[in-house]
Design a protein around this motif. Structure first.
Motif, PDB file in Angstrom:
ATOM      1  N   LEU B 185     -39.630  74.088  55.563  1.00 27.19           N
ATOM      2  CA  LEU B 185     -41.028  73.821  55.398  1.00 27.19           C
ATOM      3  C   LEU B 185     -41.431  72.468  54.454  1.00 27.19           C
ATOM      4  CD1 LEU B 185     -43.769  75.582  55.729  1.00 27.19           C
ATOM      5  CD2 LEU B 185     -43.305  76.657  54.161  1.00 27.19           C
ATOM      6  N   PHE B 186     -42.239  71.977  54.164  1.00 25.26           N
ATOM      7  CA  PHE B 186     -42.980  70.719  53.659  1.00 25.26           C
ATOM      8  C   PHE B 186     -41.992  70.116  53.413  1.00 25.26           C
ATOM      9  CE2 PHE B 186     -44.316  74.532  50.873  1.00 25.26           C
ATOM     10  CZ  PHE B 186     -45.195  74.954  51.406  1.00 25.26           C
ATOM     11  N   THR B 187     -40.813  69.735  54.778  1.00 26.96           N
ATOM     12  CA  THR B 187     -40.455  68.190  54.892  1.00 26.96           C
ATOM     13  C   THR B 187     -41.100  67.641  56.436  1.00 26.96           C
ATOM     14  OG1 THR B 187     -38.940  69.248  56.448  1.00 26.96           O
ATOM     15  CG2 THR B 187     -38.319  69.426  54.460  1.00 26.96           C
ATOM     16  N   GLN B 188     -40.547  66.694  56.447  1.00 31.78           N
ATOM     17  CA  GLN B 188     -40.985  65.583  57.573  1.00 31.78           C
ATOM     18  C   GLN B 188     -40.707  66.706  58.917  1.00 31.78           C
ATOM     19  OE1 GLN B 188     -42.810  63.565  57.383  1.00 31.78           O
ATOM     20  NE2 GLN B 188     -42.966  61.536  55.981  1.00 31.78           N
ATOM     21  N   VAL B 189     -39.264  66.868  59.230  1.00 35.17           N
ATOM     22  CA  VAL B 189     -38.618  68.115  59.574  1.00 35.17           C
ATOM     23  C   VAL B 189     -40.129  68.668  60.813  1.00 35.17           C
ATOM     24  CG1 VAL B 189     -37.384  69.313  61.134  1.00 35.17           C
ATOM     25  CG2 VAL B 189     -36.222  67.392  59.448  1.00 35.17           C
ATOM     26  N   ALA B 190     -40.321  69.660  59.872  1.00 31.10           N
ATOM     27  CA  ALA B 190     -41.564  70.633  59.953  1.00 31.10           C
ATOM     28  C   ALA B 190     -42.981  70.372  60.666  1.00 31.10           C
ATOM     29  CB  ALA B 190     -41.571  71.756  59.045  1.00 31.10           C
ATOM     30  N   VAL B 191     -43.376  69.199  59.935  1.00 34.59           N
ATOM     31  CA  VAL B 191     -43.940  68.432  60.645  1.00 34.59           C
ATOM     32  C   VAL B 191     -43.990  67.918  62.237  1.00 34.59           C
ATOM     33  CG1 VAL B 191     -45.799  66.286  60.487  1.00 34.59           C
ATOM     34  CG2 VAL B 191     -44.614  67.652  58.118  1.00 34.59           C
ATOM     35  N   VAL B 192     -43.013  67.360  62.563  1.00 34.69           N
ATOM     36  CA  VAL B 192     -42.578  67.585  63.619  1.00 34.69           C
ATOM     37  C   VAL B 192     -42.264  68.615  64.448  1.00 34.69           C
ATOM     38  CG1 VAL B 192     -40.422  65.977  65.305  1.00 34.69           C
ATOM     39  CG2 VAL B 192     -41.664  65.021  63.147  1.00 34.69           C
ATOM     40  N   LEU B 193     -42.116  69.382  64.257  1.00 33.46           N
ATOM     41  CA  LEU B 193     -41.857  70.335  64.749  1.00 33.46           C
ATOM     42  C   LEU B 193     -43.029  71.547  65.598  1.00 33.46           C
ATOM     43  CD1 LEU B 193     -39.991  72.516  66.378  1.00 33.46           C
ATOM     44  CD2 LEU B 193     -39.212  73.834  63.694  1.00 33.46           C
ATOM     45  N   GLY B 194     -44.267  71.439  64.153  1.00 33.24           N
ATOM     46  CA  GLY B 194     -45.482  71.647  64.055  1.00 33.24           C
ATOM     47  C   GLY B 194     -46.384  70.504  65.559  1.00 33.24           C
ATOM     48  N   LEU B 195     -46.102  69.543  65.258  1.00 35.01           N
ATOM     49  CA  LEU B 195     -46.488  68.801  65.897  1.00 35.01           C
ATOM     50  C   LEU B 195     -45.866  68.510  67.597  1.00 35.01           C
ATOM     51  CD1 LEU B 195     -46.975  64.969  64.760  1.00 35.01           C
ATOM     52  CD2 LEU B 195     -49.030  67.035  64.579  1.00 35.01           C
ATOM     53  N   VAL B 196     -44.730  68.991  67.801  1.00 37.05           N
ATOM     54  CA  VAL B 196     -44.258  69.132  68.538  1.00 37.05           C
ATOM     55  C   VAL B 196     -44.676  70.593  69.433  1.00 37.05           C
ATOM     56  CG1 VAL B 196     -42.070  70.081  70.406  1.00 37.05           C
ATOM     57  CG2 VAL B 196     -41.771  67.303  69.176  1.00 37.05           C
ATOM     58  N   TYR B 197     -44.800  71.966  68.840  1.00 38.02           N
ATOM     59  CA  TYR B 197     -45.606  73.125  69.511  1.00 38.02           C
ATOM     60  C   TYR B 197     -46.557  72.570  69.341  1.00 38.02           C
ATOM     61  CZ  TYR B 197     -46.169  78.086  69.308  1.00 38.02           C
ATOM     62  OH  TYR B 197     -46.306  78.794  68.990  1.00 38.02           O
ATOM     63  N   GLY B 198     -47.744  72.375  68.818  1.00 37.39           N
ATOM     64  CA  GLY B 198     -49.057  71.942  68.922  1.00 37.39           C
ATOM     65  C   GLY B 198     -49.267  70.978  70.289  1.00 37.39           C
ATOM     66  N   PHE B 199     -48.336  70.259  70.406  1.00 38.32           N
ATOM     67  CA  PHE B 199     -48.707  68.954  71.549  1.00 38.32           C
ATOM     68  C   PHE B 199     -48.129  69.128  72.702  1.00 38.32           C
ATOM     69  CE2 PHE B 199     -50.640  66.423  67.533  1.00 38.32           C
ATOM     70  CZ  PHE B 199     -52.313  67.112  68.174  1.00 38.32           C
ATOM     71  N   LEU B 200     -47.130  70.263  73.129  1.00 40.77           N
ATOM     72  CA  LEU B 200     -45.953  70.467  74.326  1.00 40.77           C
ATOM     73  C   LEU B 200     -47.249  69.949  75.056  1.00 40.77           C
ATOM     74  CD1 LEU B 200     -43.734  69.564  74.760  1.00 40.77           C
ATOM     75  CD2 LEU B 200     -43.198  72.443  74.648  1.00 40.77           C
ATOM     76  N   PRO B 201     -47.614  70.967  75.673  1.00 38.17           N
ATOM     77  CA  PRO B 201     -48.668  70.961  76.784  1.00 38.17           C
ATOM     78  C   PRO B 201     -49.385  70.329  77.047  1.00 38.17           C
ATOM     79  CG  PRO B 201     -49.106  73.314  75.334  1.00 38.17           C
ATOM     80  CD  PRO B 201     -48.766  72.210  74.669  1.00 38.17           C
ATOM     81  N   PHE B 202     -50.013  68.917  76.630  1.00 42.55           N
ATOM     82  CA  PHE B 202     -49.982  67.929  76.577  1.00 42.55           C
ATOM     83  C   PHE B 202     -49.399  67.067  77.053  1.00 42.55           C
ATOM     84  CE2 PHE B 202     -53.003  68.883  72.734  1.00 42.55           C
ATOM     85  CZ  PHE B 202     -54.662  68.921  73.413  1.00 42.55           C
ATOM     86  N   MET B 203     -48.545  66.806  77.260  1.00 37.33           N
ATOM     87  CA  MET B 203     -47.402  66.240  77.979  1.00 37.33           C
ATOM     88  C   MET B 203     -46.779  66.885  78.885  1.00 37.33           C
ATOM     89  SD  MET B 203     -45.449  64.011  78.323  1.00 37.33           S
ATOM     90  CE  MET B 203     -44.745  62.639  76.388  1.00 37.33           C
ATOM     91  N   ILE B 204     -46.982  68.260  79.522  1.00 36.45           N
ATOM     92  CA  ILE B 204     -46.470  69.033  79.987  1.00 36.45           C
ATOM     93  C   ILE B 204     -47.494  69.075  81.773  1.00 36.45           C
ATOM     94  CG2 ILE B 204     -45.836  71.749  81.398  1.00 36.45           C
ATOM     95  CD1 ILE B 204     -44.935  72.359  78.969  1.00 36.45           C
ATOM     96  N   LEU B 205     -48.748  69.908  81.090  1.00 34.29           N
ATOM     97  CA  LEU B 205     -49.684  68.860  81.695  1.00 34.29           C
ATOM     98  C   LEU B 205     -49.948  68.049  83.207  1.00 34.29           C
ATOM     99  CD1 LEU B 205     -52.509  71.442  80.469  1.00 34.29           C
ATOM    100  CD2 LEU B 205     -50.400  71.982  81.951  1.00 34.29           C
TER     101      LEU B 205
END
Lengths: 272, 317
Positions: B185-205
């Motif tokens: 938490l509070f690292t860039q890794v967490a940010v990328v993880l959060g972004l991937v989690y949030g935007f994955l459907p935008f890629m899948i669809l």
């Protein structure tokens, strides 16, 4: 046209494995959050026995329930207005050609793809300037007006999809049978696109209830919706109370989305 | 009413019969261009009239605000944290060349690209597998991608806060398997993880939409011509699915670049990103013209990407 044939052997097994992992990735965090909202421990991520006290705290916290009530009021107003405007926009774009149609189409599409932050900044400057000129205070009205601005687009996309799949000969047939233009719309088109309108309405409601960034920018002092309030709480330091509030928002949001997807797939009332 | 209807109907029938009997040349003369034009003009007017409420609404509450931002980006910051609209200049755009801003822009672009690549790597096999399923399974799979797609973004990010926090489930897991406690938490890794989690459907669809349209016989043909699995993918499947790849990448890249909620919840105080930086200019630093200039740049990137998307023939979402 034939679809893609299924791969065999190892490839198939690994593809299946990856797909399951994707679903685990999607839903495991949601499950974890739900579990920890029942945990009797001050630390949000540590299990400390079962309790429902965080939910009771939520119900008793007047700031939270007040923010929830604000959220609901805004969502209802934003949904009602955006459904009417969005449906009309969809009808105009799908059934008519008119001057400025392409500009309108682009204008309708932009709020969907523009990043939250950009739209929030736009509306903040706009309302600040407008408040200076016309003298109104930011709060309910500015939030509702902003939510309508992005909800119209989503409603019109959903309704357009429905209209595109509908044969416009049905309407013509109704008019051949001496229905007036309004009657043809009211008794033929409207019932057929109703699932699209309902689906769009539920989607608009979800988006309005979930919005953080834009609302945070256009709200006035002392006025907050539930997500904005929770967002400010997270930054101050979290308590398991936030887990409980989050779960409530999450469940509400998921139910609305599931309903929206379901209604969009309905066949629509038979025109009668 | 019924009577008049029948009467009307009768006269209509007669007209139709007469029309059918008359010779085509004469009929063309009856349907005068003036009449046709008037009809078209009326339809156009009606279309505009129906579009008008939403049109006006979006002009006022979207187009005007958009122009306001652009105007502000050329204004000068005044002492009160507002903007002086009488003094036009491009100073705010010059400021974008600062080292600090360049670092933020590059860092944000880097994270957004990384997020896009990870999303693509996860989504491609998933979308491909989905396209090979029966229609019933496919629809079900789609629904379970759509649900997180629309579900409360703030809460979905917050879930990772709970998971990745000190002594949280993830840390306990790594401790259990012998890596010791971790703090993501509070690292860039967490940010990328959060972004991937949030935007994955935008890629899948969009990926799924484009792979699903591909004619499977083309792949079979390539296999018949002795292409191995990799060659069939590289020379047939990949080029055909490119519109989906482009669409998905744009749809993930743009919101990742402007992300604000995710870095705020999962990122640390170090490593500011573009979205948060813009917000700071408005809510804390009160440098409106500069914030407006950055927003304008973000919008231009977005528009360029969207035009690219339509050029590539994208039409999903």
């Amino acid at each position: 046209m034939t679809g893609i044939t299924e791969p065999r052997g190892m490839t198939k097994a690994s593809l299946r494995g990856i797909s399951w992992l994707v679903y685990v990735f999607f839903y495991a965090p949601i499950l974890v959050l739900i579990i920890f909202s029942f945990s009797d421990n001050r630390n949000v991520g540590v299990w400390g026995g079962f309790t429902t006290s965080w939910y009771a705290d939520f119900a008793q916290d007047s700031k939270l329930t007040g923010a929830l009530s604000n959220s609901l009021q805004i969502a209802v107003v934003a949904t009602l207005i955006s459904v009417v405007l969005g449906t009309m926009a969809a009808l105009a774009l799908e059934r008519f050609s008119f001057r400025g149609k392409q500009v309108f189409d682009a204008l309708l599409y932009l709020p969907v793809i523009i990043p939250d932050v950009t739209m929030a900044v736009m509306l903040l400057l706009f309302f600040t300037q407008a408040a200076k000129w016309f003298g109104f205070s930011k709060g309910f009205s500015t939030i509702a007006l902003s939510h309508i601005a992005f909800c119209i687009s989503f409603v019109s996309i959903v309704v357009r999809a429905r209209l595109a799949g509908m044969d416009d000969k049905l309407e013509e047939a109704a008019m051949d049978l001496y229905a007036s233009r309004w009657q043809a719309f009211r008794y033929v088109t409207l019932p057929l696109i109703m699932p699209g309108i309902l689906g769009g309405a539920l989607l608009a409601m979800t988006l309005s209830l979930d919005d953080v960034v834009i609302t945070q920018f256009v709200t006035g002092a002392g006025w907050s919706t539930l997500p904005v309030y929770v967002f400010s709480l997270i930054r101050k330091g979290v308590t398991p109370l936030i887990n409980a509030v989050s779960v409530v928002m999450l469940v509400a949001s998921m139910v609305l989305v599931a309903l929206s997807l379901l209604t969009q797939r309905l066949r629509g009332d038979d025109p009668a | 009413m019924v009577g008049s209807g029948r009467q009307l109907g009768g006269s209509r029938l007669v007209t139709a019969a007469t029309e059918a009997l008359t010779d085509p040349a004469l009929e063309a003369a009856v349907a005068t261009p003036e009449f046709e034009l008037a009809n078209i003009r009326q339809r156009k007017r009606r279309g505009l009239l129906i579009a008008l409420p939403a049109y006006i609404y979006l002009l006022i509450f979207f187009a005007v605000p958009l122009i306001t931002v652009i105007i502000y980006s050329f204004a000068t910051r005044n002492r009160f944290g507002g903007a002086d609209l009488n003094n036009w200049n491009i100073d705010s755009y010059r400021e974008l060349g600062d080292d600090l801003i360049r670092t933020i822009l590059l860092r944000s672009a880097g994270l957004a690209i990384l997020t896009t690549i990870i999303c693509l790597l996860i989504s491609y096999p998933f979308a491909y597998y989905m396209a090979t399923r029966s229609e019933k399974v496919r629809n079900l799979m789609l629904v379970f991608v759509m649900i997180p797609f629309w579900t409360n973004f703030l809460v979905r990010n917050y879930a990772w806060y709970v998971i990745l926090g000190t002594d949280g489930p993830f840390s306990q897991f790594t401790e259990f398997i012998g890596f010791g406690p971790t703090r993501v938490l509070f690292t860039q890794v967490a940010v990328v993880l959060g972004l991937v989690y949030g935007f994955l459907p935008f890629m899948i669809l969009p990926l799924y939409a484009s792979i699903e349209r591909i004619d499977g016989r083309l792949i079979e043909a390539s296999r018949d011509l002795y292409a191995n699995g990799w060659q069939a993918f590289r020379n047939v499947l990949w080029p055909l699915s490119l519109p989906g790849v482009v669409a998905g990448s744009i749809l993930v890249f743009i919101p990742s670049l402007g992300a604000y909620v995710t870095p705020h919840i999962l990122g640390g105080t170090k490593g500011t990103l573009l979205g948060s930086y813009i917000v700071t200019q408005f809510l804390t630093a009160r440098n409106l013209p500069f914030g407006a200039a950055m927003s304008t740049v973000l919008m231009i990137i977005m528009l360029a990407a969207t035009i690219l998307y339509f050029r590539k023939g994208g039409r999903t979402l």
